[in-house]
Design an enzyme around this catalytic site. Structure first.
Site, PDB file in Angstrom:
ATOM      1  N   SER A 227      -1.982  11.546  -0.997  1.00  0.00           N
ATOM      2  CA  SER A 227      -1.326  10.235  -0.987  1.00  0.00           C
ATOM      3  C   SER A 227      -0.743   9.941   0.390  1.00  0.00           C
ATOM      4  CB  SER A 227      -0.210  10.203  -2.026  1.00  0.00           C
ATOM      5  OG  SER A 227       0.610   9.075  -1.794  1.00  0.00           O
TER       6      SER A 227
ATOM      7  N   HIS B 183      -5.583   8.609  -1.566  1.00  0.00           N
ATOM      8  CA  HIS B 183      -4.791   7.942  -2.601  1.00  0.00           C
ATOM      9  C   HIS B 183      -3.851   6.930  -1.941  1.00  0.00           C
ATOM     10  CE1 HIS B 183      -2.870   7.912  -6.639  1.00  0.00           C
ATOM     11  NE2 HIS B 183      -1.722   7.772  -5.967  1.00  0.00           N
TER      12      HIS B 183
ATOM     13  N   ASP C 180      -0.960   4.111  -2.632  1.00  0.00           N
ATOM     14  CA  ASP C 180       0.023   3.652  -3.614  1.00  0.00           C
ATOM     15  C   ASP C 180       0.475   2.231  -3.322  1.00  0.00           C
ATOM     16  OD1 ASP C 180       0.498   6.031  -5.337  1.00  0.00           O
ATOM     17  OD2 ASP C 180       0.990   6.956  -3.407  1.00  0.00           O
TER      18      ASP C 180
ATOM     19  N   MET D 231       2.790  -0.764  -4.414  1.00  0.00           N
ATOM     20  CA  MET D 231       4.000  -1.024  -5.215  1.00  0.00           C
ATOM     21  C   MET D 231       4.522  -2.409  -4.899  1.00  0.00           C
ATOM     22  SD  MET D 231       6.011   2.576  -4.779  1.00  0.00           S
ATOM     23  CE  MET D 231       5.150   4.148  -4.695  1.00  0.00           C
TER      24      MET D 231
ATOM     25  N   HIS E 126      -3.864   3.256  -6.421  1.00  0.00           N
ATOM     26  CA  HIS E 126      -2.966   3.374  -7.568  1.00  0.00           C
ATOM     27  C   HIS E 126      -2.032   2.170  -7.562  1.00  0.00           C
ATOM     28  CE1 HIS E 126       0.565   5.896  -9.469  1.00  0.00           C
ATOM     29  NE2 HIS E 126       0.131   4.944 -10.269  1.00  0.00           N
TER      30      HIS E 126
ATOM     31  N   MET F 126       0.918   0.184  -8.764  1.00  0.00           N
ATOM     32  CA  MET F 126       2.180   0.195  -9.511  1.00  0.00           C
ATOM     33  C   MET F 126       2.763  -1.205  -9.394  1.00  0.00           C
ATOM     34  SD  MET F 126       3.335   3.931  -8.206  1.00  0.00           S
ATOM     35  CE  MET F 126       2.061   3.853  -6.949  1.00  0.00           C
TER      36      MET F 126
ATOM     37  N   MET G 141       1.168  10.375 -14.905  1.00  0.00           N
ATOM     38  CA  MET G 141       2.209  10.525 -13.884  1.00  0.00           C
ATOM     39  C   MET G 141       3.088  11.716 -14.231  1.00  0.00           C
ATOM     40  SD  MET G 141       1.739   8.259 -11.571  1.00  0.00           S
ATOM     41  CE  MET G 141       3.242   8.638 -10.647  1.00  0.00           C
TER      42      MET G 141
ATOM     43  N   GLY H 254       7.976  12.611  -3.063  1.00  0.00           N
ATOM     44  CA  GLY H 254       8.966  13.674  -2.877  1.00  0.00           C
ATOM     45  C   GLY H 254       9.862  13.957  -4.062  1.00  0.00           C
TER      46      GLY H 254
ATOM     47  N   ASP I  27      -0.276  13.015 -10.788  1.00  0.00           N
ATOM     48  CA  ASP I  27       0.315  12.429  -9.580  1.00  0.00           C
ATOM     49  C   ASP I  27       1.827  12.528  -9.676  1.00  0.00           C
ATOM     50  OD1 ASP I  27       1.041  10.876  -7.415  1.00  0.00           O
ATOM     51  OD2 ASP I  27       0.244   8.997  -8.209  1.00  0.00           O
TER      52      ASP I  27
ATOM     53  N   GLY J  20       1.246  14.079  -2.134  1.00  0.00           N
ATOM     54  CA  GLY J  20       1.771  13.358  -0.977  1.00  0.00           C
ATOM     55  C   GLY J  20       2.488  14.292  -0.039  1.00  0.00           C
TER      56      GLY J  20
END
Ligand code: DX5
Ligand code: ZN
Length: 222
Positions: free
Chosen positions: A8, A32, A34, A36, A65, A67, A136, A144, A174, A196
Site C-alpha cells: 500500500s 495497492h 487507498d 478515501m 481500494h 473507502m 479488513m 500503521g 488489509d 503499508g
C-alpha cells in the site's frame, strides 16, 4: 495463483508516488492504492486523476481500494481509468451486485470489502459476482494501526465459503499485516496480502516484499 503481495502506497512518500511504485515493481504483484473520501472514513487521500496517472507510470497492475461513499457511482470510473482491480465496501454500496457487474463490464476485477465488524455470511450469495473478497484487519482509514486478531476466525470462515470457488475468488487481508501477523493470516486462508508500513517503513521496500512473501508461502504450505 498462490500468495500475492500488494504493497500500500498510503505508507509511501506522497510527493514521490512514481518512485514508491518503482521500488516494489520487481518483487510485488500489485500496487495497492487507498482512495478515501473523508465521509466513509475520517481521512482524505487521493482520487481518480492520481490513479489515472499511476496507471500510466506503474509497471505493476493497480489494486484500488475504495473507502468512499456511493461506490455505485464512482467505482466504474476507476476501472475505466485502467485499474486492474477495484474493491468497494459493501457497507457503502447501495447495489453491490450491480456495482460488481459494472466493474467487470468495465474490464476490471471486482473486489468486495468488509470492515472488521461486518460478518461475511450475509454476503455469501454474492461471492460468485466478485473476483476478490477483502477482509479488513483494521478499521479502514489509516495506515500503521494494530492488527485486529478478532478477524482471524472470519478469515477461516470466508475460506470455507470460498472452497467451492478455489482459485477463482481471491481472499485479501488489509491492515496491520507485517512479519508478525502475515503467517497467521496465511494459515487462516488469506492469499492476497496488503502491507503499508511493513513495506514502506522498511529500509528496502522491495526486499521487505520478498520476505513477506516467503513467510506467507511457508505458512500457507503448513
Ligand atoms: C487502511 C488502508 C490500508 C493501509 C494499511 O485503511 O486500507 O491499505 O494502507 O496500512 P498498514 O499496512 O500500515 O496497516
Ligand atoms: Zn487498503
Amino acid at each position: 495463483m498462490g500468495v500475492q503481495i500488494s504493497p500500500s502506497i498510503l505508507a509511501a512518500d506522497f510527493a514521490d508516488l512514481a518512485g514508491a511504485v518503482e521500488r516494489i515493481a520487481d518483487t510485488a504483484d500489485w500496487v495497492h492504492v487507498d482512495v478515501m473520501d473523508n465521509h466513509f472514513v475520517p481521512n482524505l487521500t487521493l482520487g481518480l486523476p492520481v490513479v489515472a496517472r499511476l496507471v500510466e507510470v506503474s509497471r505493476l497492475p493497480l489494486d484500488v481500494h475504495l473507502m468512499i461513499e456511493d461506490p455505485d457511482r464512482w467505482a466504474p470510473g476507476y476501472a475505466e481509468a485502467g485499474a486492474r482491480n477495484v474493491t468497494f465496501h459493501v457497507e457503502a454500496a447501495r447495489a453491490p451486485v450491480r456495482c460488481a457487474r459494472d466493474l467487470r463490464a468495465a474490464g476490471a476485477r471486482a473486489g468486495m470489502a468488509l470492515r472488521p465488524g461486518t460478518p461475511v455470511e450475509p454476503y455469501s450469495d454474492l461471492l460468485p459476482e466478485v473476483d476478490m473478497l477483502l477482509l479488513m484487519t483494521v478499521e479502514p482509514g489509516f495506515g500503521g494501526q494494530e492488527f485486529l486478531e478478532l478477524v482471524l476466525p472470519k478469515i477461516r470462515r470466508a475460506r470455507e465459503l470460498l472452497r467451492a470457488r478455489e482459485g477463482e475468488v481471491w481472499l485479501q487481508v488489509d491492515g496491520g499485516v507485517s512479519g508478525e501477523t502475515i503467517e497467521r493470516c496465511a494459515e487462516a486462508g488469506a492469499d492476497v496480502f496488503v502491507a503499508g508500513s511493513a513495506v514502506y517503513g522498511a529500509e528496502d521496500p522491495g526486499a521487505a516484499v520478498r520476505a513477506l512473501r516467503e513467510q506467507a508461502e511457508r505458512a500457507a504450505s503448513r
